[in-house]
Design a protein around this motif. Structure first.
Motif, PDB file in Angstrom:
ATOM      1  N   ARG A 258       0.559  -1.366   0.467  1.00  0.00           N
ATOM      2  CA  ARG A 258      -0.075  -0.374   0.003  1.00  0.00           C
ATOM      3  C   ARG A 258       1.277   1.368   0.110  1.00  0.00           C
ATOM      4  O   ARG A 258       2.316   0.859   0.000  1.00  0.00           O
ATOM      5  CB  ARG A 258      -1.117   0.318   1.154  1.00  0.00           C
ATOM      6  CG  ARG A 258      -0.249   0.461   2.510  1.00  0.00           C
ATOM      7  CD  ARG A 258      -1.305   0.327   3.841  1.00  0.00           C
ATOM      8  NE  ARG A 258      -0.881   1.208   4.819  1.00  0.00           N
ATOM      9  CZ  ARG A 258      -0.991   1.245   6.133  1.00  0.00           C
ATOM     10  NH1 ARG A 258      -2.359   0.638   6.812  1.00  0.00           N
ATOM     11  NH2 ARG A 258      -0.583   1.955   7.386  1.00  0.00           N
ATOM     12  N   VAL A 259       0.141   2.404  -0.811  1.00  0.00           N
ATOM     13  CA  VAL A 259       0.882   3.540  -0.795  1.00  0.00           C
ATOM     14  C   VAL A 259       0.006   4.450   0.008  1.00  0.00           C
ATOM     15  O   VAL A 259      -0.966   4.547  -0.495  1.00  0.00           O
ATOM     16  CB  VAL A 259       1.080   3.795  -1.809  1.00  0.00           C
ATOM     17  CG1 VAL A 259       2.773   3.215  -2.502  1.00  0.00           C
ATOM     18  CG2 VAL A 259       0.965   3.841  -3.021  1.00  0.00           C
ATOM     19  N   CYS A 260       0.063   5.675   0.287  1.00  0.00           N
ATOM     20  CA  CYS A 260      -1.177   6.261   0.617  1.00  0.00           C
ATOM     21  C   CYS A 260      -1.277   7.504  -0.895  1.00  0.00           C
ATOM     22  O   CYS A 260      -0.285   7.845  -1.601  1.00  0.00           O
ATOM     23  CB  CYS A 260       0.003   7.748   1.950  1.00  0.00           C
ATOM     24  SG  CYS A 260      -0.080   7.343   3.445  1.00  0.00           S
ATOM     25  N   ALA A 261      -2.612   7.330  -0.927  1.00  0.00           N
ATOM     26  CA  ALA A 261      -3.064   8.623  -1.892  1.00  0.00           C
ATOM     27  C   ALA A 261      -2.266  10.133  -1.703  1.00  0.00           C
ATOM     28  O   ALA A 261      -1.899  10.312  -2.887  1.00  0.00           O
ATOM     29  CB  ALA A 261      -4.338   8.953  -1.822  1.00  0.00           C
ATOM     30  N   ASN A 262      -1.707  10.642  -0.393  1.00  0.00           N
ATOM     31  CA  ASN A 262      -1.147  12.308  -0.604  1.00  0.00           C
ATOM     32  C   ASN A 262      -0.166  11.917  -0.927  1.00  0.00           C
ATOM     33  O   ASN A 262       0.749  13.059  -0.192  1.00  0.00           O
ATOM     34  CB  ASN A 262      -1.946  12.603   0.265  1.00  0.00           C
ATOM     35  CG  ASN A 262      -1.734  12.183   1.866  1.00  0.00           C
ATOM     36  OD1 ASN A 262      -0.628  11.023   1.943  1.00  0.00           O
ATOM     37  ND2 ASN A 262      -1.812  13.377   2.695  1.00  0.00           N
ATOM     38  N   ASP A 263       0.736  10.563  -0.444  1.00  0.00           N
ATOM     39  CA  ASP A 263       2.258  11.027  -1.065  1.00  0.00           C
ATOM     40  C   ASP A 263       3.045  11.458  -2.006  1.00  0.00           C
ATOM     41  O   ASP A 263       2.508  11.465  -3.520  1.00  0.00           O
ATOM     42  CB  ASP A 263       2.959   9.254  -0.943  1.00  0.00           C
ATOM     43  CG  ASP A 263       4.857   9.069  -0.751  1.00  0.00           C
ATOM     44  OD1 ASP A 263       5.017  10.141  -0.097  1.00  0.00           O
ATOM     45  OD2 ASP A 263       4.546   7.749  -0.353  1.00  0.00           O
ATOM     46  N   VAL A 264       3.577  12.252  -1.833  1.00  0.00           N
ATOM     47  CA  VAL A 264       4.549  12.933  -2.886  1.00  0.00           C
ATOM     48  C   VAL A 264       6.112  13.497  -2.484  1.00  0.00           C
ATOM     49  O   VAL A 264       6.951  13.496  -3.255  1.00  0.00           O
ATOM     50  CB  VAL A 264       4.624  14.890  -2.669  1.00  0.00           C
ATOM     51  CG1 VAL A 264       2.797  15.199  -2.529  1.00  0.00           C
ATOM     52  CG2 VAL A 264       4.498  15.096  -0.616  1.00  0.00           C
ATOM     53  N   GLY A 265       6.791  12.101  -2.114  1.00  0.00           N
ATOM     54  CA  GLY A 265       7.711  11.920  -1.920  1.00  0.00           C
ATOM     55  C   GLY A 265       9.056  12.405  -0.719  1.00  0.00           C
ATOM     56  O   GLY A 265       7.775  13.236   0.030  1.00  0.00           O
ATOM     57  N   GLY A 266       9.771  12.606  -0.333  1.00  0.00           N
ATOM     58  CA  GLY A 266      11.118  13.461   0.588  1.00  0.00           C
ATOM     59  C   GLY A 266      11.287  14.802   0.320  1.00  0.00           C
ATOM     60  O   GLY A 266      11.189  14.626  -0.866  1.00  0.00           O
ATOM     61  N   ASN A 272      10.698  12.087  -5.142  1.00  0.00           N
ATOM     62  CA  ASN A 272       9.564  11.597  -6.043  1.00  0.00           C
ATOM     63  C   ASN A 272       9.258  10.092  -5.940  1.00  0.00           C
ATOM     64  O   ASN A 272       9.179  10.058  -7.464  1.00  0.00           O
ATOM     65  CB  ASN A 272      10.289  12.134  -8.014  1.00  0.00           C
ATOM     66  CG  ASN A 272       9.633  13.925  -8.017  1.00  0.00           C
ATOM     67  OD1 ASN A 272       8.904  14.548  -7.181  1.00  0.00           O
ATOM     68  ND2 ASN A 272      10.659  14.214  -8.305  1.00  0.00           N
ATOM     69  N   LYS A 273      10.078   9.728  -5.122  1.00  0.00           N
ATOM     70  CA  LYS A 273      10.216   8.608  -4.241  1.00  0.00           C
ATOM     71  C   LYS A 273       8.587   8.277  -3.801  1.00  0.00           C
ATOM     72  O   LYS A 273       7.874   8.593  -2.767  1.00  0.00           O
ATOM     73  CB  LYS A 273      11.310   7.497  -4.485  1.00  0.00           C
ATOM     74  CG  LYS A 273      12.350   7.963  -5.794  1.00  0.00           C
ATOM     75  CD  LYS A 273      11.943   7.404  -6.385  1.00  0.00           C
ATOM     76  CE  LYS A 273      13.772   7.084  -7.644  1.00  0.00           C
ATOM     77  NZ  LYS A 273      13.971   7.895  -7.730  1.00  0.00           N
ATOM     78  N   TRP A 274       7.983   6.812  -3.283  1.00  0.00           N
ATOM     79  CA  TRP A 274       7.353   6.742  -2.744  1.00  0.00           C
ATOM     80  C   TRP A 274       7.294   6.866  -0.961  1.00  0.00           C
ATOM     81  O   TRP A 274       8.848   5.955  -1.147  1.00  0.00           O
ATOM     82  CB  TRP A 274       6.654   5.551  -2.232  1.00  0.00           C
ATOM     83  CG  TRP A 274       5.836   4.965  -4.359  1.00  0.00           C
ATOM     84  CD1 TRP A 274       6.103   4.559  -5.557  1.00  0.00           C
ATOM     85  CD2 TRP A 274       4.457   5.764  -3.996  1.00  0.00           C
ATOM     86  NE1 TRP A 274       4.740   4.847  -5.675  1.00  0.00           N
ATOM     87  CE2 TRP A 274       3.882   4.983  -5.499  1.00  0.00           C
ATOM     88  CE3 TRP A 274       3.602   6.790  -3.255  1.00  0.00           C
ATOM     89  CZ2 TRP A 274       3.244   6.337  -6.311  1.00  0.00           C
ATOM     90  CZ3 TRP A 274       2.087   6.850  -4.731  1.00  0.00           C
ATOM     91  CH2 TRP A 274       2.388   6.974  -5.408  1.00  0.00           C
ATOM     92  N   SER A 275       7.155   7.251  -0.496  1.00  0.00           N
ATOM     93  CA  SER A 275       8.129   7.715   0.933  1.00  0.00           C
ATOM     94  C   SER A 275       6.495   6.431   1.780  1.00  0.00           C
ATOM     95  O   SER A 275       7.660   6.518   3.091  1.00  0.00           O
ATOM     96  CB  SER A 275       8.177   8.688   1.567  1.00  0.00           C
ATOM     97  OG  SER A 275       6.966   9.509   1.455  1.00  0.00           O
ATOM     98  N   THR A 276       5.848   6.246   2.206  1.00  0.00           N
ATOM     99  CA  THR A 276       4.609   5.436   2.339  1.00  0.00           C
ATOM    100  C   THR A 276       4.828   4.105   2.443  1.00  0.00           C
ATOM    101  O   THR A 276       3.502   3.015   2.418  1.00  0.00           O
ATOM    102  CB  THR A 276       3.812   6.535   2.452  1.00  0.00           C
ATOM    103  OG1 THR A 276       2.773   6.102   1.529  1.00  0.00           O
ATOM    104  CG2 THR A 276       3.808   7.555   3.207  1.00  0.00           C
ATOM    105  N   PHE A 277       5.221   3.381   0.919  1.00  0.00           N
ATOM    106  CA  PHE A 277       5.417   1.942   0.676  1.00  0.00           C
ATOM    107  C   PHE A 277       5.569   0.752   2.022  1.00  0.00           C
ATOM    108  O   PHE A 277       6.664   1.270   2.494  1.00  0.00           O
ATOM    109  CB  PHE A 277       6.051   2.427  -0.523  1.00  0.00           C
ATOM    110  CG  PHE A 277       5.970   0.779  -1.461  1.00  0.00           C
ATOM    111  CD1 PHE A 277       5.175  -0.353  -1.806  1.00  0.00           C
ATOM    112  CD2 PHE A 277       6.887  -0.907  -0.947  1.00  0.00           C
ATOM    113  CE1 PHE A 277       4.571  -1.164  -2.206  1.00  0.00           C
ATOM    114  CE2 PHE A 277       6.759  -2.129  -1.011  1.00  0.00           C
ATOM    115  CZ  PHE A 277       5.579  -2.676  -1.737  1.00  0.00           C
ATOM    116  N   VAL A 278       4.470   0.299   2.449  1.00  0.00           N
ATOM    117  CA  VAL A 278       4.923  -0.748   2.807  1.00  0.00           C
ATOM    118  C   VAL A 278       4.121  -1.761   2.381  1.00  0.00           C
ATOM    119  O   VAL A 278       3.499  -2.423   1.386  1.00  0.00           O
ATOM    120  CB  VAL A 278       4.372  -0.368   4.053  1.00  0.00           C
ATOM    121  CG1 VAL A 278       6.026  -0.116   5.402  1.00  0.00           C
ATOM    122  CG2 VAL A 278       3.101  -0.757   4.794  1.00  0.00           C
TER     123      VAL A 278
END
Length: 782
Positions: A258-266, A272-278
């Motif tokens: 899953r990732v957060c829909a409002n993830d904008v990276g660090g 520009n990479k997923w920071s919430t991916f688990v």
């Protein structure tokens, strides 16, 4: 180990062998003749279907295939369709062929993605001969049948669909943004989760095997956590090579990521990479002896059964396992509460190459990796407007700990359906939650790789963990075996839309009258869609004012449900007939139950005394009836065939077996060898009657050949016996002659009669010419 696994699977399936057999099998012709199915194969034959979007708001079905798009109206009487020809851009097909790709199966524009974009347009993306491209399709407003595309307004589709038409991928469209799991490069090596389109920058996963290790994406869905839209998460379902599997090289695990829909990276890390991916492991296994489970690791398909609470759908998934021991399939159901609990649990951790995997026991940074920046995350003095505000320590931990330690187990810790060593594979699933008289049931429709659809329910008995699987129907949707590649369900229209390379079929979820015209038959069907309304088996309506409705899905007991019905009149339409057999020969008593799920028993009646038929090597019970391998005079009697289904017993046939004496038949055979018996002479003419099977006439045999065939006489002698010779013709008509052959039989006999009459006249004429008189001539002319 393999022996334990096999035992575990067999233990799980042995109790449901009869119920795994479909109670009703409907062929392709059956579905068409009962108006339950209709097929669309495109305007040019083979559709080569590669994508489907069911738009219930517009009452339309959109299809994507090889270089083509279709729009079908779903009205009850409408068969209108429109098409758009959409080949690759000029020069791309030729360039694809030059790279060594197959012209027919690879170097075309295979439309892989159809998603709603706004109120009037669809987003369509195709492989574009290994150069992916996307376009917007104008489909108009509701009530219109507009279907146009501007071929000059085509965008680059890289990151939206794979280059290779055979590569799996998954996508979902939400808030003007497209979330996709795929291999994004020409060679199929860069496996990523992308977010594209919309106003924000493109997001993707890092190229790291810890995140995605040779994944196969199956499905993607946005599922909200709560009423705060900032907590919306996109879930991906996929399989991958398991890094935590230890020394089991090549082990495959199924994941939910899953990732957060409002993830904008660090800001500095994971730009520009997923920071919430688990991600967490999805387990689907059958508990076995000695704690050894049978695991189904290969994910085939996922279906979200939406409920009134959009935050908590039930997730149905088909899994497979293929080994040298067996090929098995299972369906597991997951609850969102269990999925969230796994993501809120400990992270998986490994200190180094020589260490074992375990739960991370150190300090987890704040905010917890994998959570979304929202009102719930924020605390006084520690507010995060976006993931760019997360501390670097959070992003570093997320990068190095993407896997959760605890797996997600299915509801009740076991599958709702298990099938092993099938002649086909389970590939697709959709589910409908149906209200019945005695509760709520989830009806599963499962598509196979041979073009059939299974209609199955799983019943739970009280507080027990045991599941009773009941296969209601097996529908042969396509004329020839073809893999089912997509399935959509319309509860509104009570129909399935089944896709395959051969085309798409619209199949009604139920047709209650096919179960029979009796209360007991309707009840035994155990179909949640159907109930006995007092006169016919009809669709069940939960809120109907009609009080007379009989339905028993859980037990299927017609004795209780149809107590005021004349069951004997409805069902005991027994077949009474005489069967002849010859001593020392084999004889077969045919009796096939109406339902394959029923069991058959045999009684024999002699001198007003009934007893159960004793089975042994000489007398055997088969699926089609009772086989006597060597008949004796003591076998004479009235044989009663009964079927039992869910404790309800009905009589199907009463067969009087008469055994002919062997020496009498031998004597008749000897007479036949010497010449035709006088018993077969027509006493009015003195000639032999043409008592032959209709098949003989259909082959065009002459009357002399027909009358002198000894083989047929022997068969008749064995079956009928010398005391019943007058009934031979009647027996022939019943056994061999359908209407067509009977007419042909009659016509041939008439031709033979006319030929004989012509021959007689010719002989008379020849002899009369030698001494003809004028009187003779005038008589001939008359």
């Amino acid at each position: 180990m393999k022996g334990f696994i096999l035992v575990a699977l067999l233990v799980a399936t042995v109790s449901a062998t009869k119920l795994n057999i479909p109670r009703l099998r409907l062929s392709y012709k059956d579905l068409l003749s009962t108006n339950r199915s209709s097929i669309f194969s495109g305007h040019h034959g083979q559709l080569s279907l590669t994508s489907v979007f069911l738009d219930e708001y517009r009452d339309r079905l959109f299809l994507g295939g090889k270089d083509i798009l279709y729009s079908l109206l779903l009205g009850p009487t409408s068969s209108e369709s429109k098409e758009i020809y959409w080949p690759p851009l000029p020069g791309n097909r030729e360039e694809c062929i030059q790279t060594g790709k197959e012209p027919q199966t690879e170097c075309a524009n295979f439309v892989r993605l159809l998603q709603p974009y706004n109120r009037t347009h669809l987003l369509a993306c195709g492989t574009g001969a290994f150069q992916p491209m996307c376009a917007f399709i104008n489909v108009g407003h509701r009530g219109e049948h507009v279907f146009t595309m501007d071929p000059t307004n085509v965008e680059n589709g890289r990151g939206k669909v794979p280059h290779d038409p055979s590569y799996p991928f998954a996508s979902t469209f939400s808030g003007g943004e497209l979330y996709t799991g795929l291999t994004a490069d020409f060679l199929g090596r860069d496996s990523v989760i992308f977010r594209s389109m919309g106003g924000r920058s493109t997001m993707r996963t890092e190229t790291d095997q810890k995140l995605l290790h040779d994944p196969k994406f199956i499905a993607a869905h946005l599922i909200p956590d709560n009423d705060d839209r900032d907590n919306d998460k996109v879930y991906f379902f996929f399989t991958e090579k398991a890094t935590e599997a230890g020394d089991r090289e090549g082990a495959i695990h199924t994941r939910i990521g899953r990732v957060c829909a409002n993830d904008v990276g660090g800001q500095r890390v994971l730009v520009n990479k997923w920071s919430t991916f688990v991600k967490a492991r999805l387990v689907c296994s059958v508990p076995g002896p000695h704690g050894i489970d049978t695991h189904f690791n290969q994910l085939e398909d996922v279906f979200l059964l939406r409920t009134k609470d959009e935050r908590n759908p039930d997730i149905y998934a088909i899994f497979s396992t293929i080994s040298n021991v067996f090929q098995g399939f299972a369906v597991c159901v997951y609850r969102m509460a269990d999925i969230r609990e796994a993501f809120n649990g400990p992270f998986a951790h490994k200190e180094g190459p020589d260490y074992q995997w375990g739960a991370y026991e150190g300090r987890v940074p704040y905010p917890r990796p994998g959570v979304c920046p929202s009102k719930i995350t924020n605390q006084p003095g520690r507010e995060f407007g976006s993931t760019k505000d997360f501390p670097d320590s959070v992003l570093q931990f997320a990068r190095s700990h993407p896997l959760m330690w605890r797996p997600v187990f299915p509801a009740l810790r076991q599958p709702v359906l298990v099938k092993a060593n099938l002649p086909y594979k389970l590939k697709q699933i959709v589910v409908d939650r149906v209200e019945a008289e005695d509760g709520q049931y989830d009806v599963m429709f499962i598509g196979t790789d041979v073009g059939t659809v299974l209609k199955v329910i799983a019943l739970h008995s009280g507080n027990s963990l045991e599941t009773e699987e009941v296969t209601l129907e097996e529908l042969q949707v396509f004329k020839v075996p073809t893999p089912i590649t997509s399935m959509d369900i319309s509860v509104k229209r009570q129909a399935l839309y089944v896709g395959s390379p051969a085309g798409v079929a619209q199949v009604k979820l139920h047709r209650c009258e096919t179960y029979g015209n009796a209360c007991a038959e309707c009840c035994l069907a155990r179909d949640p869609y159907c109930a006995w309304d007092g006169s016919v088996c009809a669709p069940y309506t939960p809120n109907s004012k009609r009080r007379y409705r009989r339905q028993d899905i859980r037990h299927g007991n017609p004795v209780l449900q149809c107590v005021d019905q004349n069951l004997s009149e409805d069902l005991d339409v027994t077949e009474d007939r005489v069967v002849y057999g010859t001593e020392n020969n084999s004889t077969f008593l045919e009796c096939v139950p109406r339902s394959p799920q029923a069991t058959v028993s045999w009684l024999v009646q002699r001198d007003d005394r009934k007893e159960e038929v004793k089975l042994n090597v000489r007398v055997m019970s088969t699926e089609q009836g009772l086989l006597f391998r060597r008949l004796s005079r003591q076998d004479e009697g009235v044989y009663i065939c009964r079927s039992t289904e869910h404790g309800f017993t009905q009589t199907l046939a009463r067969l009087s077996l008469e055994v002919l004496q062997g020496d009498t038949v031998d004597e008749l055979m000897a007479r036949d060898n010497a010449g035709l018996s006088d018993a077969y002479k027509d006493r009015s003419t003195g000639s032999y009657r043409a008592w032959m099977p209709c098949s003989t006439y259909s082959r065009g045999g002459s009357s002399s050949q027909i009358g002198q065939s000894r083989t047929w006489f022997k068969d008749i002698m064995q079956l009928i016996g010398p005391s019943n010779l007058p009934h031979v013709e009647e027996y022939c008509e019943r056994m061999w002659c359908n209407d067509k052959l009977r007419r042909k039989h009659k016509s041939m006999l008439e031709k033979n009669r006319q030929a004989q009459e012509s021959a007689r006249k010719a002989r008379s004429k020849s002899s009369g010419e030698r001494n003809r008189t004028p009187r003779d001539l005038s008589a001939w002319e008359e």
